[in-house]
Design an enzyme around this catalytic site. Sequence first.
Site, PDB file in Angstrom:
ATOM      1  N   TYR A 141       0.843  -1.201   0.000  1.00  0.00           N
ATOM      2  CA  TYR A 141       0.000   0.000   0.000  1.00  0.00           C
ATOM      3  C   TYR A 141       0.885   1.260   0.000  1.00  0.00           C
ATOM      4  O   TYR A 141       0.763   2.123  -0.892  1.00  0.00           O
ATOM      5  CB  TYR A 141      -0.911  -0.031   1.241  1.00  0.00           C
ATOM      6  CG  TYR A 141      -1.607   1.277   1.529  1.00  0.00           C
ATOM      7  CD1 TYR A 141      -2.501   1.838   0.618  1.00  0.00           C
ATOM      8  CD2 TYR A 141      -1.378   1.950   2.733  1.00  0.00           C
ATOM      9  CE1 TYR A 141      -3.137   3.042   0.892  1.00  0.00           C
ATOM     10  CE2 TYR A 141      -2.019   3.149   3.021  1.00  0.00           C
ATOM     11  CZ  TYR A 141      -2.893   3.686   2.090  1.00  0.00           C
ATOM     12  OH  TYR A 141      -3.515   4.879   2.360  1.00  0.00           O
ATOM     13  N   GLY A 281       5.300  -5.107  11.475  1.00  0.00           N
ATOM     14  CA  GLY A 281       5.316  -3.969  10.548  1.00  0.00           C
ATOM     15  C   GLY A 281       4.661  -2.719  11.105  1.00  0.00           C
ATOM     16  O   GLY A 281       4.815  -1.643  10.545  1.00  0.00           O
ATOM     17  N   ASP A 282       3.907  -2.832  12.226  1.00  0.00           N
ATOM     18  CA  ASP A 282       3.288  -1.639  12.811  1.00  0.00           C
ATOM     19  C   ASP A 282       4.370  -0.755  13.430  1.00  0.00           C
ATOM     20  O   ASP A 282       5.098  -1.202  14.314  1.00  0.00           O
ATOM     21  CB  ASP A 282       2.339  -2.046  13.955  1.00  0.00           C
ATOM     22  CG  ASP A 282       0.898  -2.112  13.523  1.00  0.00           C
ATOM     23  OD1 ASP A 282       0.599  -1.711  12.385  1.00  0.00           O
ATOM     24  OD2 ASP A 282       0.073  -2.559  14.340  1.00  0.00           O
TER      25      ASP A 282
HETATM   26  N1  LIG Z   1      -8.536   6.766   6.087  1.00  0.00           N
HETATM   27  C1  LIG Z   1      -7.303   7.145   6.401  1.00  0.00           C
HETATM   28  O1  LIG Z   1      -6.973   7.311   7.586  1.00  0.00           O
HETATM   29  C2  LIG Z   1      -6.279   7.401   5.317  1.00  0.00           C
HETATM   30  C3  LIG Z   1      -4.949   7.651   5.700  1.00  0.00           C
HETATM   31  C4  LIG Z   1      -4.010   7.908   4.708  1.00  0.00           C
HETATM   32  C5  LIG Z   1      -4.383   7.934   3.379  1.00  0.00           C
HETATM   33  N2  LIG Z   1      -5.669   7.663   3.028  1.00  0.00           N
HETATM   34  C6  LIG Z   1      -6.015   7.686   1.592  1.00  0.00           C
HETATM   35  O2  LIG Z   1      -7.177   8.482   1.407  1.00  0.00           O
HETATM   36  C7  LIG Z   1      -7.975   7.963   0.342  1.00  0.00           C
HETATM   37  C8  LIG Z   1      -9.384   7.752   0.819  1.00  0.00           C
HETATM   38  O3  LIG Z   1      -9.374   6.876   1.951  1.00  0.00           O
HETATM   39  P1  LIG Z   1     -10.721   6.413   2.648  1.00  0.00           P
HETATM   40  O4  LIG Z   1     -10.399   6.076   4.051  1.00  0.00           O
HETATM   41  O5  LIG Z   1     -11.787   7.382   2.354  1.00  0.00           O
HETATM   42  O6  LIG Z   1     -10.966   5.050   1.866  1.00  0.00           O
HETATM   43  P2  LIG Z   1     -12.298   4.462   1.239  1.00  0.00           P
HETATM   44  O7  LIG Z   1     -12.044   3.023   0.972  1.00  0.00           O
HETATM   45  O8  LIG Z   1     -13.475   4.813   2.092  1.00  0.00           O
HETATM   46  O9  LIG Z   1     -12.418   5.245  -0.141  1.00  0.00           O
HETATM   47  C9  LIG Z   1     -11.753   4.830  -1.306  1.00  0.00           C
HETATM   48  C10 LIG Z   1     -12.763   4.802  -2.433  1.00  0.00           C
HETATM   49  O10 LIG Z   1     -12.097   4.406  -3.630  1.00  0.00           O
HETATM   50  C11 LIG Z   1     -12.983   3.583  -4.352  1.00  0.00           C
HETATM   51  N3  LIG Z   1     -12.195   2.733  -5.257  1.00  0.00           N
HETATM   52  C12 LIG Z   1     -11.350   1.728  -4.914  1.00  0.00           C
HETATM   53  N4  LIG Z   1     -10.843   1.165  -6.016  1.00  0.00           N
HETATM   54  C13 LIG Z   1     -11.350   1.841  -7.081  1.00  0.00           C
HETATM   55  C14 LIG Z   1     -11.215   1.713  -8.492  1.00  0.00           C
HETATM   56  N5  LIG Z   1     -10.425   0.775  -9.026  1.00  0.00           N
HETATM   57  N6  LIG Z   1     -11.887   2.574  -9.291  1.00  0.00           N
HETATM   58  C15 LIG Z   1     -12.695   3.524  -8.768  1.00  0.00           C
HETATM   59  N7  LIG Z   1     -12.879   3.667  -7.424  1.00  0.00           N
HETATM   60  C16 LIG Z   1     -12.220   2.828  -6.605  1.00  0.00           C
HETATM   61  C17 LIG Z   1     -13.732   2.776  -3.304  1.00  0.00           C
HETATM   62  O11 LIG Z   1     -14.971   2.279  -3.775  1.00  0.00           O
HETATM   63  C18 LIG Z   1     -13.904   3.807  -2.199  1.00  0.00           C
HETATM   64  O12 LIG Z   1     -15.151   4.462  -2.296  1.00  0.00           O
HETATM   65  C19 LIG Z   1      -7.281   6.711  -0.139  1.00  0.00           C
HETATM   66  O13 LIG Z   1      -6.503   7.030  -1.269  1.00  0.00           O
HETATM   67  C20 LIG Z   1      -6.380   6.332   1.024  1.00  0.00           C
HETATM   68  O14 LIG Z   1      -5.242   5.653   0.596  1.00  0.00           O
HETATM   69  C21 LIG Z   1      -6.629   7.388   3.961  1.00  0.00           C
END
Ligand SMILES: NC(=O)c1ccc[n+]([C@@H]2O[C@H](COP(=O)([O-])OP(=O)(O)OC[C@H]3O[C@@H](n4cnc5c(N)ncnc54)[C@H](O)[C@@H]3O)[C@@H](O)[C@H]2O)c1
Length: 326
Positions: A141, A281-282
């Site tokens: 990731y 890994g944490d």
């Molecule tokens: N939640 C956190 O604490 C956190 C921390 C660091 C980074 N992020 C990043 O923030 C972003 C949003 O995170 P989140 O927690 O809202 O996650 P989430 O899983 O709720 O949202 C991700 C969305 O992407 C969509 N998706 C996945 N694969 C797809 C594809 N192939 N085509 C189209 N849509 C697709 C999913 O359906 C989902 O709605 C992500 O990129 C994540 O890596 C989140």
Amino acid sequence: MKILVTGAAGYIGSVVTELLIGEGHDIVGLDDLSGGHRGAVHPAARFVELNLLDGDGLKALFAAEKFDAVVHLAAKALIDESVRNPGIFFQVNITGGINLLEAMIANDVKRIVFSSTAATYGQPEQIPIVEDAPKNPVNSYGESKLAFERIMAWYRRSYGLCHVSLRYFNAAGATEERGEWHVPETHLIPIVFEAALGEREAMKLFGTDWETRDGTCVRDYVHVVDIAGAHILALNQIDTLGARAYNLGHGSGYSNLEVIKAVRKVTGREVKVIPTDRRPGDPATLIASSDLIRSELGWSPKYPDLETIIDTAWRWRQKHPRGYAK
Ligand SMILES: NC(=O)c1ccc[n+]([C@@H]2O[C@H](COP(=O)([O-])OP(=O)(O)OC[C@H]3O[C@@H](n4cnc5c(N)ncnc54)[C@H](O)[C@@H]3O)[C@@H](O)[C@H]2O)c1
């Protein structure tokens, strides 16, 4: 601006969409609904159900609409899954991202704000983590997000792409209408709620012998509205910023036990905890230095303390006990 928000049906993407609409932008929300919820997408956004791996579909979308900018949140983002199944993370987060960049460049769209992550750093050598700290991801990731940051830099060289990466630490909290609802849930605060509500018997505490003040892992929690606010600041200044990466965290951390204590206080409920082994890994502690985003973008979080953040999430949870299910 007319903005494409990818991942608009996800937790953070739905709140980013809500705030961008509040600022008067015209939003098209894209999501394949693999992890998101149609009901999370703000009704004023036009919704397109599309997979990032459908390059032709993306090109057709960009040809039909004249976007000014893209906010790219769609991703595979479950760390456990990324250890078990790295291929799909590289496909969606890198190949899918390249499909998006190609559609953008083919249609002269040259502004992108990208959701990156603290996982790009891996095990930090120093706390708080600054943006130019070594980046040694410990899962696919983090590797996939770091790779996409680097790929965007090549698109800047070749095409003049303006790109801002926001490396979120731990997103938390909710607005009145939109909150965190993942299936399965892997994030701490909603898991503690599930234990508080009796929806799970107890919550596992991974490691109580870390080198931290109470032996449990320490993380930097940022309210999702403050995350969304950083996107607005980045979009407003992206033409002059050119190419930047910012940490998005408070610069302070809370241990897992402190989170559990705060949930008990906010909910008034007991939470049963089962101490278990560390997860490999944490990192023990992940705390951002947020000096750069504060000084360069003028970012200043509105939700400074954990209890207030948890309170917003708890209120959403009580109002939406079945999440986005009808
Ligand atoms: N939640 C956190 O604490 C956190 C921390 C660091 C980074 N992020 C990043 O923030 C972003 C949003 O995170 P989140 O927690 O809202 O996650 P989430 O899983 O709720 O949202 C991700 C969305 O992407 C969509 N998706 C996945 N694969 C797809 C594809 N192939 N085509 C189209 N849509 C697709 C999913 O359906 C989902 O709605 C992500 O990129 C994540 O890596 C989140």
